[in-house]
Design a protein around this motif. Structure first.
Motif, PDB file in Angstrom:
ATOM      1  N   GLU A  38       0.807  -1.197   0.052  1.00  0.00           N
ATOM      2  CA  GLU A  38      -0.016  -0.007   0.013  1.00  0.00           C
ATOM      3  C   GLU A  38       0.655   1.150  -0.073  1.00  0.00           C
ATOM      4  O   GLU A  38       0.336   2.278  -0.348  1.00  0.00           O
ATOM      5  N   ARG A  39       2.057   1.076   0.612  1.00  0.00           N
ATOM      6  CA  ARG A  39       2.743   2.277   0.674  1.00  0.00           C
ATOM      7  C   ARG A  39       4.275   2.340  -0.207  1.00  0.00           C
ATOM      8  O   ARG A  39       4.633   1.582  -0.354  1.00  0.00           O
ATOM      9  N   GLY A  40       4.420   3.370  -0.691  1.00  0.00           N
ATOM     10  CA  GLY A  40       5.605   3.758  -1.540  1.00  0.00           C
ATOM     11  C   GLY A  40       6.893   2.898  -1.001  1.00  0.00           C
ATOM     12  O   GLY A  40       7.453   2.137  -1.848  1.00  0.00           O
ATOM     13  N   ARG A  41       7.300   3.256   0.137  1.00  0.00           N
ATOM     14  CA  ARG A  41       8.415   2.972   0.610  1.00  0.00           C
ATOM     15  C   ARG A  41       8.643   1.373   0.514  1.00  0.00           C
ATOM     16  O   ARG A  41       9.674   0.821  -0.123  1.00  0.00           O
ATOM     17  N   TRP A  42       7.771   0.644   0.896  1.00  0.00           N
ATOM     18  CA  TRP A  42       7.905  -1.142   0.817  1.00  0.00           C
ATOM     19  C   TRP A  42       8.113  -1.490  -0.585  1.00  0.00           C
ATOM     20  O   TRP A  42       8.824  -2.559  -0.945  1.00  0.00           O
ATOM     21  N   TYR A 115      14.661  -6.969   8.191  1.00  0.00           N
ATOM     22  CA  TYR A 115      14.839  -5.958   7.372  1.00  0.00           C
ATOM     23  C   TYR A 115      13.991  -4.698   8.060  1.00  0.00           C
ATOM     24  O   TYR A 115      12.699  -4.729   8.092  1.00  0.00           O
ATOM     25  N   ASP A 116      14.664  -3.873   8.375  1.00  0.00           N
ATOM     26  CA  ASP A 116      14.015  -2.540   8.841  1.00  0.00           C
ATOM     27  C   ASP A 116      13.387  -2.852  10.080  1.00  0.00           C
ATOM     28  O   ASP A 116      13.530  -2.042  10.920  1.00  0.00           O
ATOM     29  N   ARG A 117      12.575  -3.932  10.364  1.00  0.00           N
ATOM     30  CA  ARG A 117      11.756  -4.241  11.527  1.00  0.00           C
ATOM     31  C   ARG A 117      12.382  -5.260  12.256  1.00  0.00           C
ATOM     32  O   ARG A 117      12.371  -6.400  11.628  1.00  0.00           O
ATOM     33  N   LEU A 118      12.673  -5.341  13.328  1.00  0.00           N
ATOM     34  CA  LEU A 118      13.281  -6.374  14.253  1.00  0.00           C
ATOM     35  C   LEU A 118      12.140  -7.545  14.321  1.00  0.00           C
ATOM     36  O   LEU A 118      11.055  -6.984  14.648  1.00  0.00           O
ATOM     37  N   VAL A 167       2.573  -3.284  17.049  1.00  0.00           N
ATOM     38  CA  VAL A 167       3.076  -4.480  16.681  1.00  0.00           C
ATOM     39  C   VAL A 167       4.510  -4.456  15.672  1.00  0.00           C
ATOM     40  O   VAL A 167       5.047  -5.391  15.225  1.00  0.00           O
ATOM     41  N   ASP A 168       5.177  -3.018  15.763  1.00  0.00           N
ATOM     42  CA  ASP A 168       6.290  -2.903  15.147  1.00  0.00           C
ATOM     43  C   ASP A 168       7.394  -2.262  16.156  1.00  0.00           C
ATOM     44  O   ASP A 168       6.901  -1.286  16.716  1.00  0.00           O
ATOM     45  N   GLN A 169       8.509  -2.950  16.311  1.00  0.00           N
ATOM     46  CA  GLN A 169       9.337  -2.644  17.153  1.00  0.00           C
ATOM     47  C   GLN A 169       9.974  -1.118  17.040  1.00  0.00           C
ATOM     48  O   GLN A 169      10.413  -0.260  17.689  1.00  0.00           O
ATOM     49  N   ASN A 170       9.999  -0.673  15.816  1.00  0.00           N
ATOM     50  CA  ASN A 170      10.485   0.616  15.382  1.00  0.00           C
ATOM     51  C   ASN A 170       9.343   1.696  16.069  1.00  0.00           C
ATOM     52  O   ASN A 170       9.806   3.016  16.217  1.00  0.00           O
ATOM     53  N   ALA A 171       8.059   1.451  16.135  1.00  0.00           N
ATOM     54  CA  ALA A 171       7.301   2.324  16.903  1.00  0.00           C
ATOM     55  C   ALA A 171       7.790   2.644  18.359  1.00  0.00           C
ATOM     56  O   ALA A 171       7.898   3.897  18.885  1.00  0.00           O
ATOM     57  N   GLN A 267       8.204  10.593   8.782  1.00  0.00           N
ATOM     58  CA  GLN A 267       9.255   9.864   8.401  1.00  0.00           C
ATOM     59  C   GLN A 267       9.175   9.137   6.948  1.00  0.00           C
ATOM     60  O   GLN A 267       8.144   8.750   6.920  1.00  0.00           O
ATOM     61  N   ASP A 268       9.929   9.076   6.196  1.00  0.00           N
ATOM     62  CA  ASP A 268      10.243   8.342   4.834  1.00  0.00           C
ATOM     63  C   ASP A 268      10.196   9.266   3.722  1.00  0.00           C
ATOM     64  O   ASP A 268      10.662   8.643   2.650  1.00  0.00           O
ATOM     65  N   CYS A 269       9.683  10.411   3.590  1.00  0.00           N
ATOM     66  CA  CYS A 269       9.652  11.394   2.472  1.00  0.00           C
ATOM     67  C   CYS A 269       9.085  10.673   1.360  1.00  0.00           C
ATOM     68  O   CYS A 269       9.497  10.563   0.247  1.00  0.00           O
ATOM     69  N   PHE A 287      14.182  11.348   6.227  1.00  0.00           N
ATOM     70  CA  PHE A 287      14.569  10.701   5.256  1.00  0.00           C
ATOM     71  C   PHE A 287      15.562   9.398   5.470  1.00  0.00           C
ATOM     72  O   PHE A 287      16.488   9.558   6.151  1.00  0.00           O
ATOM     73  N   LYS A 288      15.013   8.329   5.096  1.00  0.00           N
ATOM     74  CA  LYS A 288      15.593   6.901   5.256  1.00  0.00           C
ATOM     75  C   LYS A 288      15.822   6.496   3.771  1.00  0.00           C
ATOM     76  O   LYS A 288      14.832   5.984   3.317  1.00  0.00           O
ATOM     77  N   ASP A 289      17.068   6.524   3.265  1.00  0.00           N
ATOM     78  CA  ASP A 289      17.433   6.271   1.840  1.00  0.00           C
ATOM     79  C   ASP A 289      17.352   4.752   1.625  1.00  0.00           C
ATOM     80  O   ASP A 289      18.051   3.935   1.975  1.00  0.00           O
TER      81      ASP A 289
END
Ligand code: BGC
Length: 371
Positions: A38-42, A115-118, A167-171, A267-269, A287-289
């Motif tokens: 759904e989202r650009g970055r993934w 990847y990205d999320r633990l 449910v995301d450790q990054n949060a 976050q993400d641009c 920004f996370k390239d």
């Protein structure tokens, strides 16, 4: 073209570097499992890894778990394992939901990279690659403190929080980083949170979802009576661009526009949010390239497949509840309207032509139907 040029250049450098080393290459089959389409970055992350791995001679199976669909992600991983994947690169929807698939992977000798999320509470994880999300939160908190002039101003501005997915450790990391910066001001009453909701439990937005963020912001607007000319709202800390977009949708409905919009950070641009920044609706995005992050994951798999040293820069800090995971962490960057051109356009991440088109901008910042 943002992705192709950059990734291939970087990968070329990687291959040149590894060509100097003993080469016992075997083409590997790599499963790449992304949490959402759904989202650009993934989409970018997934496609960049696919392209990078294939350029290095590996084969890939790339899957996106629909709209954050846990069951679908489990099925897709099962399929990858059944097809003989030797490596899995996983960005999870839910950090504790993949235990069965991870155990199966380890029983088969498959190496797993978060990847990205633990991935939490599992022994069956080998590596972690990500951006430093505590630092992401700190950048957000510092930016808000600076923009509101909290160290000097006599006024006490109002802030609300829309944090990430529970449910995301990054949060948790983003929340920790942002509160490390802002809690001292709340404690000293130099900053006020009128709803009183500052904990992750009270402020999280499931799956970082735009509509859920919109709903949370609508509730805050209704309960606090935030409106231009009524009760002041000075800033909203939105933990991601998806969340920021939902927050901005709700604020626009309440009458805010670019002339009076509170400070909103994300976050993400994402493309939508870059358009929102250009239109004066969002103030900042971290920004996370994704080109760099995907390249680290590609390099890891490539090194493993050739028995070379795996790139790592943190073997201490990322404990997933069962063990410390050897990791590679990248630093995020701040992007504001002033630095957009330099960071995103001049580097070729996005095409400036696209963002110079007024029609495109208007279409992109329009709120979707939230249902
Ligand atoms: C990522 C963010 C992203 C969010 C929502 C987090 O795990 O680190 O970059 O905005 O998920 O997709």
């Amino acid at each position: 073209m943002k992705t192709i040029k950059h990734t291939l250049c970087a990968l070329a450098a990687l291959c040149v570097a590894s060509a100097a080393l003993p080469w016992s290459a075997e083409a590997a089959l790599v499963g790449i499992s992304m949490p959402s389409n759904e989202r650009g970055r993934w989409l970018d992350d997934g496609n960049e890894m696919k392209m990078g791995l294939e350029a290095a001679g590996h084969q890939t199976i790339l899957a996106f778990a629909g709209a954050n669909d846990v069951k679908l992600q489990q099925q897709q991983l099962d399929e990858m394992l059944d097809k003989g994947a030797q490596y899995l690169i996983i960005s999870c929807v839910d950090n504790k939901s993949l235990g069965a698939q991870l155990n199966k992977a380890h029983q088969k000798g498959v190496k797993v990279i978060a990847y990205d999320r633990l991935l939490l509470d599992t022994e069956a994880l080998d590596y972690y690659v990500s951006f430093d999300s505590v630092f992401v939160g700190k950048i957000m908190g510092r930016y808000i403190a600076g923009m509101l002039n909290l160290d000097e101003s006599g006024e006490v501005p109002n802030i609300e929080f829309c944090q990430g997915s529970p449910v995301d450790q990054n949060a948790t990391y983003v929340w920790e980083g942002s509160m490390a910066e802002l809690q001292p001001y709340l404690d000293r009453q130099r900053l006020n949170c009128p709803s009183g909701e500052t904990s992750l439990e009270q402020t999280n937005v499931m799956y970082w979802n735009r509509t859920k963020a919109y709903e949370r912001m609508k509730k805050l607007i209704a309960s606090q009576d935030y409106h231009p000319g009524k009760k002041r709202l000075d800033a909203v800390l939105a933990a991601s661009d998806g969340i920021a977009a939902g927050v901005i949708d709700a604020l626009r409905e309440a009458g805010y526009d670019s002339s009076n919009m509170p400070i909103v950070v994300g976050q993400d641009c994402d493309k939508i949010n870059v358009a929102m920044m250009i239109k004066g609706l969002q103030s900042m995005s971290v920004f996370k390239d994704t080109r760099e992050l995907s390249l680290v994951a590609v390099s890891m798999v490539d090194a493993l497949s050739k028995n070379l040293e795996v790139p790592l820069n943190d073997t201490e800090h990322y404990n997933n509840g069962k063990k410390v995971i050897p990791s590679y962490l990248l630093d995020p960057d701040i992007v504001t309207t002033e630095s957009l051109k330099e960071v995103l356009f001049d580097t070729g991440y996005y095409d400036i032509e696209v963002f110079s088109d007024e029609e495109y901008l208007n279409k992109t910042v329009a709120a979707p139907e939230h249902k």
